[in-house]
Scaffold this motif. Structure first.
Motif, PDB file in Angstrom:
ATOM      1  N   HIS A   4       0.839  -1.184   0.000  1.00 19.43           N
ATOM      2  CA  HIS A   4       0.000   0.000   0.000  1.00 19.43           C
ATOM      3  C   HIS A   4       0.884   1.246   0.000  1.00 19.43           C
ATOM      4  CE1 HIS A   4      -3.814   2.023   1.055  1.00 19.43           C
ATOM      5  NE2 HIS A   4      -2.978   2.939   1.462  1.00 19.43           N
ATOM      6  N   HIS A   8      -1.997   9.782   0.114  1.00 20.37           N
ATOM      7  CA  HIS A   8      -3.020  10.719   0.600  1.00 20.37           C
ATOM      8  C   HIS A   8      -2.672  11.050   2.048  1.00 20.37           C
ATOM      9  CE1 HIS A   8      -5.133   6.578   0.742  1.00 20.37           C
ATOM     10  NE2 HIS A   8      -4.174   6.646   1.608  1.00 20.37           N
ATOM     11  N   HIS A  10      -4.907  11.859   4.681  1.00 21.78           N
ATOM     12  CA  HIS A  10      -5.849  11.649   5.791  1.00 21.78           C
ATOM     13  C   HIS A  10      -5.371  10.457   6.624  1.00 21.78           C
ATOM     14  CE1 HIS A  10      -7.592   9.720   2.117  1.00 21.78           C
ATOM     15  NE2 HIS A  10      -7.322   8.686   2.875  1.00 21.78           N
ATOM     16  N   GLU A  37     -14.181   2.967   1.715  1.00 18.33           N
ATOM     17  CA  GLU A  37     -13.218   4.010   2.085  1.00 18.33           C
ATOM     18  C   GLU A  37     -13.938   5.334   2.374  1.00 18.33           C
ATOM     19  OE1 GLU A  37      -9.941   4.146  -0.646  1.00 18.33           O
ATOM     20  OE2 GLU A  37      -9.314   2.102  -0.146  1.00 18.33           O
ATOM     21  N   LEU A  38     -14.937   5.653   1.577  1.00 19.06           N
ATOM     22  CA  LEU A  38     -15.689   6.892   1.837  1.00 19.06           C
ATOM     23  C   LEU A  38     -16.424   6.835   3.173  1.00 19.06           C
ATOM     24  CD1 LEU A  38     -17.316   7.740  -1.630  1.00 19.06           C
ATOM     25  CD2 LEU A  38     -15.713   9.183  -0.349  1.00 19.06           C
ATOM     26  N   LEU A  39     -17.064   5.722   3.449  1.00 21.67           N
ATOM     27  CA  LEU A  39     -17.834   5.594   4.696  1.00 21.67           C
ATOM     28  C   LEU A  39     -16.913   5.677   5.912  1.00 21.67           C
ATOM     29  CD1 LEU A  39     -20.346   2.800   3.567  1.00 21.67           C
ATOM     30  CD2 LEU A  39     -20.953   5.166   4.156  1.00 21.67           C
ATOM     31  N   GLU A  41     -13.826   7.222   5.878  1.00 24.00           N
ATOM     32  CA  GLU A  41     -13.293   8.591   5.929  1.00 24.00           C
ATOM     33  C   GLU A  41     -14.293   9.561   6.553  1.00 24.00           C
ATOM     34  OE1 GLU A  41     -10.820   8.071   1.781  1.00 24.00           O
ATOM     35  OE2 GLU A  41     -12.217   9.755   1.910  1.00 24.00           O
ATOM     36  N   LYS A  42     -15.552   9.365   6.218  1.00 30.55           N
ATOM     37  CA  LYS A  42     -16.575  10.280   6.739  1.00 30.55           C
ATOM     38  C   LYS A  42     -17.083   9.847   8.114  1.00 30.55           C
ATOM     39  CE  LYS A  42     -19.054  12.397   3.639  1.00 30.55           C
ATOM     40  NZ  LYS A  42     -19.902  12.862   2.538  1.00 30.55           N
ATOM     41  N   SER A  46     -16.739   2.405  10.907  1.00 31.16           N
ATOM     42  CA  SER A  46     -15.304   2.283  11.179  1.00 31.16           C
ATOM     43  C   SER A  46     -14.819   0.935  10.672  1.00 31.16           C
ATOM     44  CB  SER A  46     -15.028   2.408  12.680  1.00 31.16           C
ATOM     45  OG  SER A  46     -15.482   1.253  13.358  1.00 31.16           O
TER      46      SER A  46
ATOM     47  N   MET B  35     -21.007  -4.492   5.572  1.00 27.23           N
ATOM     48  CA  MET B  35     -21.413  -3.076   5.484  1.00 27.23           C
ATOM     49  C   MET B  35     -22.924  -2.950   5.350  1.00 27.23           C
ATOM     50  SD  MET B  35     -18.627  -0.946   3.324  1.00 27.23           S
ATOM     51  CE  MET B  35     -18.401  -2.055   1.957  1.00 27.23           C
ATOM     52  N   ARG B  44     -27.772   3.132  12.940  1.00 25.27           N
ATOM     53  CA  ARG B  44     -27.826   3.940  11.712  1.00 25.27           C
ATOM     54  C   ARG B  44     -29.178   3.789  11.028  1.00 25.27           C
ATOM     55  NH1 ARG B  44     -23.113   1.464  12.331  1.00 25.27           N
ATOM     56  NH2 ARG B  44     -21.311   2.789  12.707  1.00 25.27           N
ATOM     57  N   VAL B  86     -26.538   9.941   2.318  1.00 21.14           N
ATOM     58  CA  VAL B  86     -25.351   9.618   3.122  1.00 21.14           C
ATOM     59  C   VAL B  86     -24.087   9.970   2.330  1.00 21.14           C
ATOM     60  CG1 VAL B  86     -24.135   7.780   4.358  1.00 21.14           C
ATOM     61  CG2 VAL B  86     -26.640   7.774   4.265  1.00 21.14           C
ATOM     62  N   LEU B  87     -24.083   9.612   1.054  1.00 22.12           N
ATOM     63  CA  LEU B  87     -22.980   9.958   0.166  1.00 22.12           C
ATOM     64  C   LEU B  87     -23.589  10.590  -1.090  1.00 22.12           C
ATOM     65  CD1 LEU B  87     -20.822   6.657   0.257  1.00 22.12           C
ATOM     66  CD2 LEU B  87     -20.474   8.740   1.622  1.00 22.12           C
ATOM     67  N   GLU B  91     -18.889  12.406  -5.117  1.00 18.17           N
ATOM     68  CA  GLU B  91     -17.792  11.905  -4.282  1.00 18.17           C
ATOM     69  C   GLU B  91     -17.554  10.416  -4.525  1.00 18.17           C
ATOM     70  OE1 GLU B  91     -18.562  12.701  -0.132  1.00 18.17           O
ATOM     71  OE2 GLU B  91     -20.584  11.888  -0.232  1.00 18.17           O
ATOM     72  N   LYS B  95     -14.008   8.963  -5.865  1.00 17.66           N
ATOM     73  CA  LYS B  95     -13.305   7.899  -5.140  1.00 17.66           C
ATOM     74  C   LYS B  95     -13.084   6.683  -6.026  1.00 17.66           C
ATOM     75  CE  LYS B  95     -12.125   7.346  -1.212  1.00 17.66           C
ATOM     76  NZ  LYS B  95     -10.745   7.451  -0.672  1.00 17.66           N
ATOM     77  N   GLY B 107      -1.475  -1.084  -7.075  1.00 25.58           N
ATOM     78  CA  GLY B 107      -1.630  -0.893  -5.635  1.00 25.58           C
ATOM     79  C   GLY B 107      -2.473  -1.987  -5.037  1.00 25.58           C
ATOM     80  N   ALA B 108      -2.618  -1.969  -3.727  1.00 24.89           N
ATOM     81  CA  ALA B 108      -3.444  -2.959  -3.031  1.00 24.89           C
ATOM     82  C   ALA B 108      -4.548  -2.253  -2.253  1.00 24.89           C
ATOM     83  CB  ALA B 108      -2.578  -3.774  -2.090  1.00 24.89           C
ATOM     84  N   ALA B 109      -5.476  -3.057  -1.766  1.00 26.01           N
ATOM     85  CA  ALA B 109      -6.618  -2.485  -1.045  1.00 26.01           C
ATOM     86  C   ALA B 109      -6.139  -1.809   0.221  1.00 26.01           C
ATOM     87  CB  ALA B 109      -7.631  -3.584  -0.745  1.00 26.01           C
TER      88      ALA B 109
END
Lengths: 216, 109
Positions: A4, A8, A10, A37-39, A41-42, A46, B35, B44, B86-87, B91, B95, B107-109
């Motif tokens: 990785h 960035h 953050h 990643e967005l969820l 970051e915001k 977690s 998720m 939530r 929510v999003l 954005e 992303k 790259g990797a995750a």
């Protein structure tokens, strides 16, 4: 494998996840990464919570359903409560099935039930663990209600013509648990030994409970 | 016979043999599942199961039939995250572009 790179600035926590065995290559796999990643970051989710939820999934298994069946085989009062109000009965064994109705049905020498969700993939995870891929397949969903005996045969489950087959269709509001018929030769077995005979597919009705060790 | 059927209404339709092999969920699939459960659950509770289904059932027949199970889930998740505010679309697209570029670069995750 690649490493990785932090290009960035953050400081969100996405180090919880190791790279997958194979690198994602499809657009929907990228979408998962982007949304996650967005969820994170915001701070809507977690990484820790996601990891915990993934662990919780791995802990769910058909052993819970097998314990329920073994208890029903051994305790007729429990069996009757299970058939009358399955949500309450399984709660006695610590399984909480919330916000959906659970219906238990009993297989016998003359009557065989199997469960499908023709519209989607409704499945009592709390009792059976994660659904197998075939349960969610278009083929199973399409054919289970029209030709259940042919479907059962594909699972290696051959029933005598005299056995009535009933197919139960699950919905978002109602899930089913099949109580397989208790195999012959299991008199005197402990509840734990009986539970070991109850596999996932027998709780869906695509298989029978296993014969005890040493039996055909 | 199939006219006016909803795309999800598969019960009774002809279909081929069932692949009864077991499938080990991939990391991506397990993350999507986790998720979805978290976003739907308290505290939530951004949406309920029925909204999930409505979103999946609103996919085009071509997409519904040609996609993997969790591909439908993550597509529904994107739609619901936008619908519930929510999003936002921009954005997510930004992303996604970043993620695609990261993988293109090895790259990797």
């Amino acid at each position: 494998m690649s490493t990785h790179t932090h290009d960035h600035d953050h400081d969100h926590d996405h180090t919880t996840f190791q790279p997958d065995i194979k690198d994602p290559s499809q657009e929907w796999e990228f979408l998962e990464i982007a949304l996650r990643e967005l969820l994170i970051e915001k701070q809507i989710l977690s990484a820790r919570e996601i990891a915990d939820e993934m662990e919780a999934w791995e802990r769910k298994s058909p052993e819970a359903g097998a314990r329920v069946v073994a208890r029903a085989w051994c305790d007729d009062g429990f069996r009757q409560r299970l058939l009358a109000d399955a949500n309450s009965a399984v709660a006695e064994l610590g399984v909480e099935i919330e916000s959906v109705e659970l219906i238990a049905v009993e297989n016998t020498a003359d009557l065989h039930h199997m469960v499908v969700c023709t519209l989607c993939s409704c499945y009592p995870r709390g009792l059976l663990g994660v659904p197998p891929l075939w349960y969610k397949s278009f083929e199973y969903r399409s054919r289970a209600v029209r030709e259940p005996r042919a479907v059962l045969a594909e699972f290696g489950t051959e029933l005598a013509d005299s056995v009535e087959v009933r197919v139960l269709d699950s919905t978002a509001d109602c899930r089913h648990l099949v109580i397989p018929a208790r195999p012959a030769g299991t008199e005197g077995l402990s509840e734990d030994a009986l539970a070991a005979l109850v596999g996932r597919d027998s709780l869906i009705g695509t298989a029978l409970a296993r014969a005890p060790h040493g039996e055909a | 016979m199939t006219t006016n059927r909803a795309i999800s209404d598969l019960g009774g339709l002809p279909a081929g043999p069932i692949d009864t092999h077991e499938h080990e969920a991939t990391l991506v699939e397990r993350r999507i599942d986790a998720m979805m459960m978290l976003l739907r659950a308290k505290p939530r509770a951004f949406w309920v199961t029925d909204e999930n289904r409505r979103t999946i059932e609103s996919l085009t027949p071509e997409f519904y039939e040609g996609s993997a199970y969790y591909e439908r889930w993550v597509t529904a998740m994107r739609a619901l995250l936008i619908e519930k505010g929510v999003l936002d679309e921009a954005e997510i697209e930004a992303k996604l572009a970043e993620v695609r570029a990261r993988y293109a670069a090895g790259g990797a995750a």
